[in-house]
Design a protein around this motif. Sequence first.
Motif, short mmCIF file in Angstrom:
data_model
loop_
_atom_site.label_atom_id
_atom_site.label_comp_id
_atom_site.label_asym_id
_atom_site.label_seq_id
_atom_site.Cartn_x
_atom_site.Cartn_y
_atom_site.Cartn_z
N VAL A 152 74.42 15.11 56.08
CA VAL A 152 75.74 14.50 55.96
C VAL A 152 75.85 13.18 56.73
O VAL A 152 76.47 12.23 56.25
N LEU A 153 75.23 13.10 57.92
CA LEU A 153 75.46 11.95 58.79
C LEU A 153 74.22 11.11 59.00
O LEU A 153 74.24 9.89 58.77
N LEU A 154 73.14 11.74 59.44
CA LEU A 154 71.99 10.95 59.90
C LEU A 154 71.28 10.25 58.75
O LEU A 154 70.90 9.08 58.88
N ARG A 155 71.07 10.96 57.63
CA ARG A 155 70.36 10.32 56.53
C ARG A 155 71.15 9.17 55.90
O ARG A 155 70.60 8.07 55.72
N VAL A 209 69.54 25.08 64.04
CA VAL A 209 68.80 24.60 62.87
C VAL A 209 69.74 24.27 61.73
O VAL A 209 69.63 23.21 61.09
N VAL A 210 70.70 25.17 61.46
CA VAL A 210 71.67 24.91 60.38
C VAL A 210 72.51 23.68 60.70
O VAL A 210 72.76 22.83 59.83
N SER A 211 72.97 23.56 61.96
CA SER A 211 73.76 22.39 62.35
C SER A 211 72.94 21.12 62.22
O SER A 211 73.44 20.08 61.76
N GLY A 212 71.66 21.17 62.64
CA GLY A 212 70.82 19.99 62.52
C GLY A 212 70.60 19.58 61.07
O GLY A 212 70.64 18.39 60.74
N MET A 237 69.63 33.77 67.32
CA MET A 237 70.86 33.38 66.62
C MET A 237 71.28 31.97 67.01
O MET A 237 71.70 31.17 66.16
N LEU A 238 71.16 31.63 68.31
CA LEU A 238 71.47 30.26 68.75
C LEU A 238 70.52 29.26 68.10
O LEU A 238 70.94 28.17 67.67
N TRP A 239 69.24 29.65 68.01
CA TRP A 239 68.26 28.76 67.39
C TRP A 239 68.58 28.53 65.90
O TRP A 239 68.53 27.40 65.41
N ASP A 240 68.92 29.62 65.18
CA ASP A 240 69.27 29.47 63.76
C ASP A 240 70.53 28.64 63.59
O ASP A 240 70.63 27.82 62.66
N ALA A 241 71.51 28.82 64.50
CA ALA A 241 72.73 27.99 64.42
C ALA A 241 72.41 26.53 64.65
O ALA A 241 72.94 25.63 63.96
#
Length: 382
Positions: free
Chosen positions: A65-68, A56-59, A50-54
């Motif tokens: 929204v920000l990096l690209r 991934v979604v945040s990344g 669940m932490l990994w999926d969170a």
Amino acid sequence: MDLEKPSREQPRRASGQPRHVPEEPGGCLAVAVRIPVRIVVLVLVVPVRMLWDALVVSGRFLNDVLLRPLGRTLLWLARAVFVWPFVGLWRYVAVPVGRALAWLGHVLLVVPAVWLYRHLLTPLGRAAAWVARGLWAALGWVYSGLLAPVGQAVMWVVRGLGAVLAALGSGLWTGAARLAKYLVVVPALLLYTWVLVPVGRAVARCVRGLVWLVSTVVGGVGTGLYWIARILFVLPALAVWRWVLAPVGRVLAVVGREVGDALGHAWRVAGHVSLAVGRFLATVFRWIFVEPVRWVYRRVLTPVGHAVRDAVLRPAAEAARAAGRAARQALAAARESARQARADLRRMLFGGPSRPRSAALGEPSGREPRTLGSSTTALTKD
């Protein structure tokens, strides 16, 4: 052929027989290890997944929204700061300067060098070649007419002296060979045959005996050491490997395989759990935040916006357009009045424009075209 065909084909399973499912390898040990390991691993892996999926979604959200956009902005700034100035410098400064320098180099270096080669070096080279050909012809005449006869005479004299010296040397060589044979070769042959050969054979026999003795001693010592090492090290190590390490390794292999299978199973189950939790949270977020915002936008803001547009913005725009048209008409009328005033003042000061005088009667206003019945000469005019 019909009787032999069933014996060659594989036996077919009857429709009523149950399908045999192959059992998983490992036996009772694997079955005893599998359930507890899968329960423990599932409990440990679900939060990690669940932490990994969170993450991934945040990344992905941060990337979209920000990096690209930030990367595109930085790329545009880098192009504007570093690439475009150098491109402009190369295109509008370096290339024209290089072409100018190339033209100057062609005019100042290439053209004078070509002229020097064509009008100075080429005639000098031809003259030097003509002089060299004359010198070569003179040297050839000196060689063929003077040096060749003198050399032939010298070679004839040298060949005669060589024949005389060869006749004298052959006699001296024969005498010296006979003296060397009876004084050196015959005594050396006798010494080798009757002294060196027996001594060498005796020494060889002694050496072979010594080598056999040493090899026998070393082989015995090596055999003893081999059996001592085999009894003290190899057999205990083989027993430890066969009766201790191999069973423990098999047990650890079963446990490791079950742990790996449990991790894979738990990771897949945790993925389904994480997907369900994510969908639940997305649904909660949509009903708590998105749907109220959408309802407010659709039921409140959109009618208010339409009312403001119809009641305020459109009349204001119409009034602004009408005021603009009135202002433009007033400015056009003012410009026309000013133009008329300037024309009247110019007419009062300098008078009206001169009118063209009417042409005299009987004279053509312009050159008429020639026809078959008319002529331009004075004698044929009517």
